[in-house]
Design a protein around this motif. Sequence first.
Motif: not given
Length: 394
Positions: A42-53, A85-86, A118-124
């Motif tokens: 995922v391009p860095a500018d499109r990453c953020g909280p809630g990405l996985v969901a 789930r994942e 990543l420090g906050a944890g993404l659930g991956v």
Amino acid sequence: MGRLSPDVLAELDERLEPVDAELRRRYPGQPVGRQPVHTVYVPADRCGPGLVARWGAAALAALHEHPPLPYPAELHERVVGKLRREPIEDLRIDFEDGYGVRDDEAEDAAARAAGRLLGAGLGVPFAGLRIKSLTGVLRRRAVRTLDLFLDALHGAGELPPAGRLVVTLPKVSVPAQVEAMVLLCERLEAAYRLPVGWLRFEVQIETPAAILGPDGLATPGRLIEAAAGRCSGLHYGTYDYSAACGIAAAQQSSAHPVADFAKAVMQVAAAETGVRLSDGSTNLLPVGETAAVQAGWAEHAGLVRRGLERGYYQGWDLHPAQLPTRFAGTYAFFRDGRAAAVARLRAYLGRRSSGILDEPATARALAGFLLRGLDCGALTEAETGFDRATLSAV
């Protein structure tokens, strides 16, 4: 003994014990633990909280809007459960091709944001970033991005365990570039007081020189050796490699003969070294009207199955709508092979005839197949008839 002098054995030991030690060092065996079935870029500018969901929701929406998948309906609920789930097993925040060239201020901010994310944890289960290459003018930017990322990650909370965060090094051609990456990792570990060996990286095979050097010798084994134990994987770069080999754009694919040759060389070089393999991506995305989505799914499904059959248990995914076929294809592969693998392993462990004379190495491969099926969610212990401890001990 017969007439042979005991001195001969002592002489052989003297000659071969250093060889034994070197073989153990170079070829420690298959890596222990789970391998993700994919890496999502995922391009860095499109990453953020809630990405996985968001990716999981988008994959479920595609599945709902454009049925059916090119797989048996019995897999539907299993795939839906996985997407809820994942949906992402391995995330790579991309600062290379997917991100492009930005001004320093923008990439500095994105690197710090990635570290905090990543420090906050993404659930991956697995995550990391792909930096720019260490070639020419990109070198400074690659080093700066990794430094700022680690600075933000270091300040965000508890660091992930060793091996769970991986840096992807693209456009590698020669061992000297890998040696430089090792040096960079050592300096960063010292600067941030990280455990020695905590930083590991993947090598992307995207250039012909990374397969065969100018001397005609295969390069991947030399790249692994140059990594001094820090290389966790070799990842095939479908489109850069194909283009460099002169393949027309319409024919570029991870199923093209040039790709098969490159991946075969990678596979032999990585065998028993503890370094894992990953196939590349397809750029035919399952988007648009239903016919286009299903065409994209059919292409992706075929490549997923093809890679698994050839011993490439991981691949790249670039869009949420590729997740249904990634998981459905992976599940189908392991479920299709389950019954035969269980029967053969039971016969081997029970010293019974099954019509196939399996050797210890094949028994380990059968157990490894079932363990991979367990790891990715394709199988349950009840379906294998063995617990993990038994399979791991084969």
